[in-house]
Scaffold this motif. Structure first.
Motif, PDB file in Angstrom:
ATOM      1  N   SER A   1     -15.732  57.978 -47.252  1.00 31.75           N
ATOM      2  CA  SER A   1     -15.015  57.437 -46.096  1.00 31.75           C
ATOM      3  C   SER A   1     -15.922  57.375 -44.873  1.00 31.75           C
ATOM      4  O   SER A   1     -15.743  56.518 -44.009  1.00 31.75           O
ATOM      5  CB  SER A   1     -13.754  58.243 -45.810  1.00 31.75           C
ATOM      6  OG  SER A   1     -14.058  59.579 -45.538  1.00 31.75           O
TER       7      SER A   1
ATOM      8  N   ALA B   1     -11.546  48.069 -51.119  1.00 30.06           N
ATOM      9  CA  ALA B   1     -11.184  49.409 -51.603  1.00 30.06           C
ATOM     10  C   ALA B   1      -9.973  49.354 -52.539  1.00 30.06           C
ATOM     11  O   ALA B   1      -9.278  50.346 -52.717  1.00 30.06           O
ATOM     12  CB  ALA B   1     -10.909  50.338 -50.424  1.00 30.06           C
TER      13      ALA B   1
ATOM     14  N   HIS C   1     -16.724  52.701 -51.150  1.00 33.50           N
ATOM     15  CA  HIS C   1     -15.431  52.968 -51.799  1.00 33.50           C
ATOM     16  C   HIS C   1     -15.644  53.620 -53.158  1.00 33.50           C
ATOM     17  O   HIS C   1     -15.039  54.652 -53.459  1.00 33.50           O
ATOM     18  CB  HIS C   1     -14.629  51.681 -51.947  1.00 33.50           C
ATOM     19  CG  HIS C   1     -13.514  51.792 -52.927  1.00 33.50           C
ATOM     20  ND1 HIS C   1     -12.416  52.596 -52.722  1.00 33.50           N
ATOM     21  CD2 HIS C   1     -13.353  51.235 -54.153  1.00 33.50           C
ATOM     22  CE1 HIS C   1     -11.620  52.516 -53.773  1.00 33.50           C
ATOM     23  NE2 HIS C   1     -12.169  51.705 -54.660  1.00 33.50           N
TER      24      HIS C   1
ATOM     25  N   MET D   1      -9.760  53.199 -48.496  1.00 35.39           N
ATOM     26  CA  MET D   1     -10.817  54.181 -48.639  1.00 35.39           C
ATOM     27  C   MET D   1     -10.754  55.179 -47.508  1.00 35.39           C
ATOM     28  O   MET D   1     -11.708  55.843 -47.238  1.00 35.39           O
ATOM     29  CB  MET D   1     -12.161  53.436 -48.672  1.00 35.39           C
ATOM     30  CG  MET D   1     -13.373  54.286 -48.476  1.00 35.39           C
ATOM     31  SD  MET D   1     -13.912  55.247 -49.896  1.00 35.39           S
ATOM     32  CE  MET D   1     -13.024  56.739 -49.856  1.00 35.39           C
TER      33      MET D   1
ATOM     34  N   PHE E   1     -17.710  54.045 -45.390  1.00 32.67           N
ATOM     35  CA  PHE E   1     -16.718  52.966 -45.383  1.00 32.67           C
ATOM     36  C   PHE E   1     -16.182  52.754 -43.968  1.00 32.67           C
ATOM     37  O   PHE E   1     -16.185  51.631 -43.460  1.00 32.67           O
ATOM     38  CB  PHE E   1     -15.577  53.279 -46.349  1.00 32.67           C
ATOM     39  CG  PHE E   1     -14.671  52.106 -46.596  1.00 32.67           C
ATOM     40  CD1 PHE E   1     -14.912  51.249 -47.651  1.00 32.67           C
ATOM     41  CD2 PHE E   1     -13.586  51.863 -45.768  1.00 32.67           C
ATOM     42  CE1 PHE E   1     -14.079  50.152 -47.880  1.00 32.67           C
ATOM     43  CE2 PHE E   1     -12.750  50.781 -45.982  1.00 32.67           C
ATOM     44  CZ  PHE E   1     -12.995  49.914 -47.046  1.00 32.67           C
TER      45      PHE E   1
ATOM     46  N   ARG F   1     -17.913  48.144 -50.779  1.00 35.67           N
ATOM     47  CA  ARG F   1     -17.497  48.428 -52.151  1.00 35.67           C
ATOM     48  C   ARG F   1     -18.226  49.651 -52.706  1.00 35.67           C
ATOM     49  O   ARG F   1     -17.632  50.490 -53.378  1.00 35.67           O
ATOM     50  CB  ARG F   1     -17.726  47.206 -53.047  1.00 35.67           C
ATOM     51  CG  ARG F   1     -17.157  47.357 -54.439  1.00 35.67           C
ATOM     52  CD  ARG F   1     -15.638  47.465 -54.412  1.00 35.67           C
ATOM     53  NE  ARG F   1     -15.107  47.584 -55.767  1.00 35.67           N
ATOM     54  CZ  ARG F   1     -13.832  47.599 -56.067  1.00 35.67           C
ATOM     55  NH1 ARG F   1     -12.922  47.509 -55.110  1.00 35.67           N
ATOM     56  NH2 ARG F   1     -13.431  47.704 -57.310  1.00 35.67           N
TER      57      ARG F   1
END
Length: 188
Positions: free
Chosen positions: A87, A111, A82, A1, A90, A79
């Motif tokens: 980003s 990811a 992602h 990700m 993540f 999750r």
């Protein structure tokens, strides 16, 4: 990700901490244990102090006072981030996930297609629920039954609110092109 999105101009520049309300500065200071990467997030929210305090109060409950384990929470956050293409969220949660007991392989696997990693049945149910919720889809009854077999009612409610809160933050940061702290690659 970690795929970078094309650079876009920041739509609402995060306010520097000296322009935040004292309450917001106190919230940032009080969340220092959450690690780096929160200044631009808080600075973006600082444009609406009342909403910032309410939002961050909810986030505090979900991240520090919730009933899900840290591992469960971070699986859902990673999750969802992602699936929402964030980003910013993540990458921000990689270290948090490690602190919650996910190893680097598991973090990376959140990811990837779910079949590429040997997830436990419980982890897989959380990840599948995150996929459906991030896409705005209803949870099929068999998936709900799997979740309910391992989570209490309070945890089920928390799971739904956590996934929604994360998806909303991903959408907000992405729409505003909020850059990560110290970075100029805005990616929501």
């Amino acid at each position: 990700m970690t795929a970078e999105l094309p650079e876009h101009p920041v739509r609402i520049t995060p306010l520097p901490p000296e322009q935040w309300t004292p309450a917001l500065r106190a919230l940032l200071a009080g969340s220092a244990k959450d690690g780096p990467g929160r200044v631009n997030l808080f600075g973006t929210l600082a444009h609406h102090p009342g909403l910032a305090q309410a939002w961050l109060s909810l986030a505090r409950v979900l991240t520090h006072e919730g009933t899900l384990t840290g591992r469960q929470r971070e699986l859902v956050v990673l999750r969802t981030a992602h699936r929402r293409g964030s980003s910013f969220v993540f990458d921000r949660h990689r270290a948090v996930a490690a602190d919650a007991g996910l190893d680097s392989r598991e973090v990376a696997a959140t990811a990837s297609p779910l079949a590429e990693h040997p997830w436990s049945a419980h982890d897989l149910a959380l990840l599948e629920a995150s996929d459906a919720l991030a896409a705005g889809e209803p949870l099929p009854q068999p998936l709900w039954d799997r979740l309910a077999g391992g989570l209490r009612p309070d945890q089920l409610v928390e799971l739904l609110i956590l996934a929604g809160q994360c998806a909303t933050m991903c959408a907000t940061l992405g729409a505003l092109h909020t850059p990560p702290d110290g970075g100029r690659t805005p990616s929501g």
